[in-house]
Design a protein around this motif. Structure first.
Motif, short mmCIF file in Angstrom:
data_model
loop_
_atom_site.label_atom_id
_atom_site.label_comp_id
_atom_site.label_asym_id
_atom_site.label_seq_id
_atom_site.Cartn_x
_atom_site.Cartn_y
_atom_site.Cartn_z
N ILE A 310 -30.84 -25.69 -16.56
CA ILE A 310 -32.04 -25.77 -15.72
C ILE A 310 -32.76 -27.10 -15.95
O ILE A 310 -33.10 -27.82 -15.01
CB ILE A 310 -32.98 -24.59 -16.01
N ALA A 311 -32.98 -27.42 -17.22
CA ALA A 311 -33.66 -28.68 -17.55
C ALA A 311 -32.85 -29.88 -17.08
O ALA A 311 -33.40 -30.85 -16.54
CB ALA A 311 -33.90 -28.75 -19.06
N SER A 312 -31.54 -29.83 -17.27
CA SER A 312 -30.69 -30.95 -16.88
C SER A 312 -30.72 -31.17 -15.37
O SER A 312 -30.73 -32.32 -14.91
CB SER A 312 -29.25 -30.71 -17.35
N GLU A 313 -30.72 -30.09 -14.60
CA GLU A 313 -30.78 -30.24 -13.14
C GLU A 313 -32.08 -30.91 -12.70
O GLU A 313 -32.08 -31.74 -11.79
CB GLU A 313 -30.64 -28.87 -12.47
N ILE A 314 -33.17 -30.56 -13.35
CA ILE A 314 -34.46 -31.17 -13.01
C ILE A 314 -34.44 -32.66 -13.33
O ILE A 314 -34.84 -33.50 -12.51
CB ILE A 314 -35.60 -30.47 -13.78
N ILE A 315 -33.97 -33.01 -14.52
CA ILE A 315 -34.01 -34.40 -14.97
C ILE A 315 -32.95 -35.24 -14.26
O ILE A 315 -33.24 -36.35 -13.80
CB ILE A 315 -33.83 -34.47 -16.50
N ARG A 316 -31.73 -34.74 -14.17
CA ARG A 316 -30.66 -35.52 -13.54
C ARG A 316 -30.97 -35.86 -12.09
O ARG A 316 -30.56 -36.92 -11.59
CB ARG A 316 -29.35 -34.73 -13.60
N ASN A 317 -31.68 -34.97 -11.41
CA ASN A 317 -31.97 -35.19 -9.99
C ASN A 317 -33.37 -35.71 -9.74
O ASN A 317 -33.83 -35.73 -8.60
CB ASN A 317 -31.74 -33.87 -9.24
N ASP A 318 -34.05 -36.12 -10.81
CA ASP A 318 -35.39 -36.72 -10.71
C ASP A 318 -36.35 -35.81 -9.93
O ASP A 318 -37.02 -36.23 -8.99
CB ASP A 318 -35.29 -38.10 -10.04
N LEU A 319 -36.42 -34.55 -10.35
CA LEU A 319 -37.19 -33.56 -9.62
C LEU A 319 -38.46 -33.12 -10.38
O LEU A 319 -39.04 -32.08 -10.05
CB LEU A 319 -36.33 -32.33 -9.33
N THR A 320 -38.88 -33.88 -11.36
CA THR A 320 -40.02 -33.44 -12.17
C THR A 320 -41.30 -33.32 -11.34
O THR A 320 -42.18 -32.52 -11.68
CB THR A 320 -40.28 -34.39 -13.34
N GLU A 321 -41.41 -34.09 -10.25
CA GLU A 321 -42.60 -34.01 -9.41
C GLU A 321 -42.49 -32.92 -8.36
O GLU A 321 -43.47 -32.61 -7.67
CB GLU A 321 -42.86 -35.37 -8.72
N ARG A 322 -41.31 -32.33 -8.22
CA ARG A 322 -41.09 -31.32 -7.18
C ARG A 322 -40.77 -29.94 -7.74
O ARG A 322 -40.65 -28.99 -6.98
CB ARG A 322 -39.97 -31.78 -6.24
N VAL A 323 -40.62 -29.85 -9.04
CA VAL A 323 -40.32 -28.56 -9.66
C VAL A 323 -41.42 -28.22 -10.65
O VAL A 323 -41.72 -28.99 -11.57
CB VAL A 323 -38.95 -28.60 -10.38
N ASN A 324 -42.04 -27.07 -10.45
CA ASN A 324 -43.07 -26.56 -11.35
C ASN A 324 -42.42 -25.57 -12.30
O ASN A 324 -41.83 -24.57 -11.87
CB ASN A 324 -44.17 -25.87 -10.55
N ILE A 325 -42.52 -25.82 -13.59
CA ILE A 325 -41.84 -24.99 -14.58
C ILE A 325 -42.80 -23.96 -15.16
O ILE A 325 -43.80 -24.31 -15.80
CB ILE A 325 -41.27 -25.85 -15.73
N GLY A 326 -42.50 -22.70 -14.91
CA GLY A 326 -43.26 -21.60 -15.49
C GLY A 326 -42.35 -20.72 -16.31
O GLY A 326 -41.13 -20.74 -16.15
N LEU A 327 -42.92 -19.93 -17.20
CA LEU A 327 -42.15 -19.00 -18.03
C LEU A 327 -42.49 -17.57 -17.62
O LEU A 327 -43.59 -17.30 -17.15
CB LEU A 327 -42.47 -19.21 -19.51
#
Length: 420
Positions: A310-327
């Motif tokens: 999950i983390a790798s998909e966010i970082i590899r695709n430069d999606l940190t501004e488009r993905v909100n991470i909740g638990l």
């Protein structure tokens, strides 16, 4: 050499290794420090809330275990959250449910107002964290038959529509007061235990209800709507109105966020593989990172393959501004604060590992069709000294290094939790 000197020395060595791969560890930690993870308030009190703390959990919601020390008041819960957050590095948010309101008199869910959450806003402002929100469409007499926004009775539907509209106002209030948009996630337990004849009508009613809820525009500067699917649940084993296909289509056509919960799919499905696809059609995503064990049982997040993916998909695709991470997990079989710390730190560790990956090199190798080298480098990357960077990051952020936090939790348990 003392512990601090050992951590610093290990970091310097790790820094050299990563530098040879073109990775700037200092820059990586700066990026990590700006990626918020939204902790969920319900781990601290087993999803009881303060509307009716002794009420029965229904609607596919279930907490198991009876570990001592559960928070029994808003003040206790906030104290526990403060303590947990003191042991987690980096940027954090807190996710609240509507049932965590505070009022001296009973308040029906369709009558909740911002003032019922004013103390949470005061706390968040002092703690320097943002707030997110959820309507609570469960554990209520009008959700007893596992139908809310798709209920065939219009009066029942209207009640839950009013509740969600009121919840949007609370969420907007959070955003305005704290200067950070609140993500409000709508999840409903609607479905059937056994095979239905009419699968379409409940979905039509659900779509109509959602359209009514989001009809009034609210600036995304303050509030963002999200919708969350589920494959099945307790009492809805055969059918859920809010399936993945339903909500993907809804989010894509209504410009709202799509929430992907790690436990809401078939045991062979993973949300890491859905992030890139969904990002093509939905501008922004919300994740509920959890750990299902055979089904949606919401276990404490581990640093396992899927969390890392999950983390790798966010970082590899430069999606940190488009993905909100909740638990989203609740475990009443172990110390509840320890569960928060373990799960949240693991999400942060996964993000750090992803940021320390030589992604640019790997993408270049892949584009040239050299899949042998791709596999070789991916496997070698697993043993890079990322843990030395994590220890240094924790030291930098003035939070406990390695398992040092556990002794503080044990002490808090003896001095605070066991006296409740």
């Amino acid at each position: 050499m003392n512990t601090t000197e050992q951590i610093q020395s290990s970091y310097v060595n790790a820094q050299k290794i990563f530098s040879e791969l073109g990775i700037d560890c200092e820059k990586v930690m700066e990026i990590l420090n700006q990626i918020p993870v939204s902790m969920h308030c319900w781990q601290g009190d087993d999803v009881s809330g303060f509307e009716n703390p002794d009420g029965e959990l229904t609607g596919g919601i279930q907490a198991t275990g009876s570990y001592p020390g559960k928070a029994k008041s808003p003040a206790q819960l906030r104290a526990d959250i403060d303590f947990a957050m003191s042991m987690i590095p980096g940027k954090l948010r807190l996710n609240l449910h509507a049932i965590y309101l505070e009022s001296d008199t009973p308040v029906e869910r369709d009558e909740i107002k911002p003032e019922h959450f004013a103390k949470w806003v005061d706390w968040a402002r002092d703690a320097r964290v943002g707030l997110d929100f959820n309507p609570s469409c469960f554990s209520h007499p009008l959700s007893a038959d596992n139908m809310t926004l798709s209920h065939p009775d219009s009066e029942v539907r209207d009640f839950w529509v009013r509740h969600c509209i009121a919840s949007r106002k609370v969420s907007e209030y959070f955003g305005k007061e704290l200067g950070s948009p609140s993500v409000m996630n709508i999840w409903v337990p609607d479905g059937y235990k056994d095979v239905p004849v009419d699968r379409l009508s409940p979905r039509k009613r659900l779509a109509e209800s959602l359209d009514r809820i989001i009809a009034e525009p609210i600036s995304k500067q303050y509030h963002k709507d999200a919708v969350e699917s589920k494959l099945f649940g307790i009492g809805t084993e055969a059918y859920t109105a809010g399936s993945n296909e339903f909500y993907l289509g809804y989010a894509a056509t209504r410009d709202v966020l799509l929430c992907l919960d790690a436990g809401h799919f078939h045991p062979t499905e993973v949300i890491s593989d859905k992030i890139s696809s969904a990002s093509l059609y939905v501008e922004e995503l919300l994740l509920h990172v959890s750990r299902p064990v055979r089904w949606d049982s919401d276990h404490v997040v581990m640093l396992d393959d899927e969390t890392q993916a999950i983390a790798s998909e966010i970082i590899r695709n430069d999606l940190t501004e488009r993905v909100n991470i909740g638990l989203d997990f609740f475990d009443a079989s172990i110390n509840r604060i320890a569960a928060w710390v373990i799960g949240t730190r693991n999400m942060k560790k996964a993000l750090l590992k992803a940021l320390l990956e030589p992604t640019a090199q790997l993408k270049d190798i892949e584009s040239k069709g050299d899949f042998t080298s791709r596999l070789a480098f991916l496997e070698e990357a697993k043993s890079l000294p990322w843990a030395a960077v994590w220890d240094y990051y924790c030291l930098q952020q003035d939070v406990p290094v390695r398992a040092d936090w556990l002794k503080d939790v044990k002490q808090y348990e003896q001095e605070v939790l066991l006296k409740r």
